[in-house]
Design a protein around this motif. Structure first.
Motif, PDB file in Angstrom:
ATOM      1  N   PRO A   7      -3.474 -42.350  80.324  1.00 50.01           N
ATOM      2  CA  PRO A   7      -3.163 -41.264  79.697  1.00 50.01           C
ATOM      3  C   PRO A   7      -2.437 -40.474  80.712  1.00 50.01           C
ATOM      4  O   PRO A   7      -3.158 -39.885  81.995  1.00 50.01           O
ATOM      5  N   GLY A   8      -1.884 -39.318  80.494  1.00 49.96           N
ATOM      6  CA  GLY A   8      -1.465 -37.913  81.377  1.00 49.96           C
ATOM      7  C   GLY A   8      -2.078 -37.185  80.674  1.00 49.96           C
ATOM      8  O   GLY A   8      -2.680 -36.359  79.967  1.00 49.96           O
ATOM      9  N   ASP A   9      -2.018 -36.826  82.135  1.00 45.83           N
ATOM     10  CA  ASP A   9      -2.358 -34.830  82.221  1.00 45.83           C
ATOM     11  C   ASP A   9      -1.401 -34.023  82.227  1.00 45.83           C
ATOM     12  O   ASP A   9      -1.521 -33.290  81.606  1.00 45.83           O
ATOM     13  N   VAL A  10      -0.095 -34.954  82.958  1.00 43.63           N
ATOM     14  CA  VAL A  10       0.781 -34.196  82.817  1.00 43.63           C
ATOM     15  C   VAL A  10       2.092 -34.604  82.119  1.00 43.63           C
ATOM     16  O   VAL A  10       2.483 -36.610  83.364  1.00 43.63           O
ATOM     17  N   GLU A  11       2.810 -34.908  81.622  1.00 41.95           N
ATOM     18  CA  GLU A  11       3.778 -35.885  80.726  1.00 41.95           C
ATOM     19  C   GLU A  11       4.942 -35.117  80.651  1.00 41.95           C
ATOM     20  O   GLU A  11       5.286 -34.183  80.504  1.00 41.95           O
ATOM     21  N   ILE A  12       5.671 -36.307  81.123  1.00 37.97           N
ATOM     22  CA  ILE A  12       7.455 -35.863  81.132  1.00 37.97           C
ATOM     23  C   ILE A  12       8.440 -37.147  80.961  1.00 37.97           C
ATOM     24  O   ILE A  12       8.215 -38.267  81.123  1.00 37.97           O
ATOM     25  N   VAL A  13       9.627 -36.470  80.289  1.00 34.07           N
ATOM     26  CA  VAL A  13       9.578 -38.211  79.310  1.00 34.07           C
ATOM     27  C   VAL A  13      11.390 -37.369  79.855  1.00 34.07           C
ATOM     28  O   VAL A  13      11.783 -36.261  79.807  1.00 34.07           O
ATOM     29  N   ILE A  14      12.349 -38.346  80.127  1.00 31.11           N
ATOM     30  CA  ILE A  14      13.492 -37.723  80.933  1.00 31.11           C
ATOM     31  C   ILE A  14      14.121 -38.900  79.868  1.00 31.11           C
ATOM     32  O   ILE A  14      14.349 -39.928  79.565  1.00 31.11           O
ATOM     33  N   PRO A  15      14.885 -37.982  78.309  1.00 31.56           N
ATOM     34  CA  PRO A  15      15.541 -39.009  77.221  1.00 31.56           C
ATOM     35  C   PRO A  15      17.043 -39.283  77.678  1.00 31.56           C
ATOM     36  O   PRO A  15      17.197 -38.873  78.903  1.00 31.56           O
ATOM     37  N   VAL A  59       2.557 -38.721  84.498  1.00 35.36           N
ATOM     38  CA  VAL A  59       3.494 -39.900  83.551  1.00 35.36           C
ATOM     39  C   VAL A  59       4.362 -39.531  83.771  1.00 35.36           C
ATOM     40  O   VAL A  59       5.089 -38.368  82.965  1.00 35.36           O
ATOM     41  N   VAL A  60       5.618 -40.216  84.185  1.00 38.52           N
ATOM     42  CA  VAL A  60       6.954 -40.268  83.507  1.00 38.52           C
ATOM     43  C   VAL A  60       7.577 -41.521  82.886  1.00 38.52           C
ATOM     44  O   VAL A  60       7.132 -42.653  84.103  1.00 38.52           O
ATOM     45  N   ARG A  61       7.636 -40.893  81.791  1.00 37.07           N
ATOM     46  CA  ARG A  61       8.667 -41.695  81.053  1.00 37.07           C
ATOM     47  C   ARG A  61      10.550 -41.747  80.743  1.00 37.07           C
ATOM     48  O   ARG A  61      10.562 -40.669  80.430  1.00 37.07           O
ATOM     49  N   ASN A  62      10.860 -42.799  81.729  1.00 36.29           N
ATOM     50  CA  ASN A  62      12.553 -42.477  81.669  1.00 36.29           C
ATOM     51  C   ASN A  62      13.124 -43.731  80.314  1.00 36.29           C
ATOM     52  O   ASN A  62      13.137 -44.789  80.595  1.00 36.29           O
ATOM     53  N   GLU A  63      13.713 -42.964  79.160  1.00 35.28           N
ATOM     54  CA  GLU A  63      14.265 -43.736  78.715  1.00 35.28           C
ATOM     55  C   GLU A  63      15.521 -43.293  78.617  1.00 35.28           C
ATOM     56  O   GLU A  63      16.384 -43.410  77.533  1.00 35.28           O
ATOM     57  N   ASP A  64      16.281 -43.212  79.621  1.00 33.25           N
ATOM     58  CA  ASP A  64      17.998 -43.596  80.188  1.00 33.25           C
ATOM     59  C   ASP A  64      17.796 -44.525  80.714  1.00 33.25           C
ATOM     60  O   ASP A  64      16.783 -45.853  81.036  1.00 33.25           O
ATOM     61  N   VAL A  65      18.739 -44.824  80.904  1.00 34.48           N
ATOM     62  CA  VAL A  65      19.833 -46.291  81.110  1.00 34.48           C
ATOM     63  C   VAL A  65      19.991 -46.027  82.446  1.00 34.48           C
ATOM     64  O   VAL A  65      20.034 -47.578  82.997  1.00 34.48           O
ATOM     65  N   ASP A  66      19.666 -45.317  83.458  1.00 34.92           N
ATOM     66  CA  ASP A  66      19.830 -45.327  84.299  1.00 34.92           C
ATOM     67  C   ASP A  66      18.244 -44.597  85.655  1.00 34.92           C
ATOM     68  O   ASP A  66      17.623 -43.729  84.662  1.00 34.92           O
ATOM     69  N   ALA A  67      17.894 -45.198  86.655  1.00 36.24           N
ATOM     70  CA  ALA A  67      16.949 -45.007  86.921  1.00 36.24           C
ATOM     71  C   ALA A  67      16.736 -43.427  88.172  1.00 36.24           C
ATOM     72  O   ALA A  67      17.834 -42.247  87.999  1.00 36.24           O
ATOM     73  N   GLY A  72      14.337 -47.276  81.687  1.00 34.08           N
ATOM     74  CA  GLY A  72      13.256 -47.787  80.558  1.00 34.08           C
ATOM     75  C   GLY A  72      11.950 -47.646  81.209  1.00 34.08           C
ATOM     76  O   GLY A  72      10.731 -49.215  80.446  1.00 34.08           O
ATOM     77  N   GLU A  73      11.580 -47.632  82.016  1.00 34.45           N
ATOM     78  CA  GLU A  73      10.747 -47.571  82.606  1.00 34.45           C
ATOM     79  C   GLU A  73       8.949 -46.313  82.433  1.00 34.45           C
ATOM     80  O   GLU A  73       9.575 -45.630  82.361  1.00 34.45           O
ATOM     81  N   THR A  74       7.867 -46.808  82.845  1.00 29.77           N
ATOM     82  CA  THR A  74       7.236 -45.372  82.404  1.00 29.77           C
ATOM     83  C   THR A  74       6.291 -45.521  84.370  1.00 29.77           C
ATOM     84  O   THR A  74       6.089 -46.449  84.243  1.00 29.77           O
ATOM     85  N   ILE A  75       5.420 -44.684  84.686  1.00 31.14           N
ATOM     86  CA  ILE A  75       5.341 -44.384  86.194  1.00 31.14           C
ATOM     87  C   ILE A  75       4.214 -43.214  85.579  1.00 31.14           C
ATOM     88  O   ILE A  75       4.100 -42.774  85.130  1.00 31.14           O
ATOM     89  N   ALA A  76       3.121 -44.153  86.369  1.00 29.98           N
ATOM     90  CA  ALA A  76       1.625 -42.963  86.210  1.00 29.98           C
ATOM     91  C   ALA A  76       1.163 -42.923  87.709  1.00 29.98           C
ATOM     92  O   ALA A  76       1.234 -43.656  88.642  1.00 29.98           O
ATOM     93  N   HIS A  77       1.316 -41.710  88.319  1.00 25.56           N
ATOM     94  CA  HIS A  77       0.393 -40.866  89.519  1.00 25.56           C
ATOM     95  C   HIS A  77      -0.947 -40.094  89.020  1.00 25.56           C
ATOM     96  O   HIS A  77      -0.489 -38.927  88.571  1.00 25.56           O
TER      97      HIS A  77
END
Length: 137
Positions: free
Chosen positions: A50-58, A87-95, A106-111
């Motif tokens: 679970p993220g304390d800071v969550e970011i979504v790339i639409p 936590v950063v979730r990339n919902e886009d088709v580009d990295a 299309g991936e999610t990373i957490a640091h």
């Protein structure tokens, strides 16, 4: 001999992955001094954390930027505290790159933030290409 657009894309992705890995290793292994002007360190954790800071790339972010349209979904300033998980979730088709974070399409990373500091870096999800990460105690 000409290179196909797909081959060029694979080559660029490989170079970006190597660069991101090198930057990540430098940050995690303490590539900077602590104190004023320090660069924050992060450690990768399981993407399901679970993220304390969550970011979504639409979806569509890269194409909107390429067409010159503004994109406002990703913050220009990320402000976690030491111990917080970003936590950063990339919902886009580009990295995407968001400062120290490389997020494949299309991936999610957490640091987890390990130390205080400020990092101003490149961001492929903003029209000006910049983002700032400020980690507080």
């Amino acid at each position: 001999m000409s290179r196909s657009p797909r081959g060029a894309s694979v080559a660029v992705t490989a170079v970006l992955l190597v660069g991101a890995a090198a930057l990540g290793a430098w940050l995690v292994l303490g590539g900077s001094e602590r104190g004023p002007g320090a660069v924050p360190r992060f450690e990768m954790v399981d993407a399901s954390t679970p993220g304390d800071v969550e970011i979504v790339i639409p979806a569509g972010t890269a194409s909107r930027l390429a067409s010159g349209a503004p994109v406002s979904a990703v913050p220009r300033l990320i402000e976690p505290h030491v111990g917080d998980v970003v936590v950063v979730r990339n919902e886009d088709v580009d990295a995407a790159f968001l400062g120290p974070f490389f997020v494949p399409a299309g991936e999610t990373i957490a640091h987890r933030a390990l130390s205080t500091g400020v990092l101003e870096g490149s961001c492929s999800a903003h029209e000006d290409g910049r983002i700032t990460v400020v980690v507080a105690a």
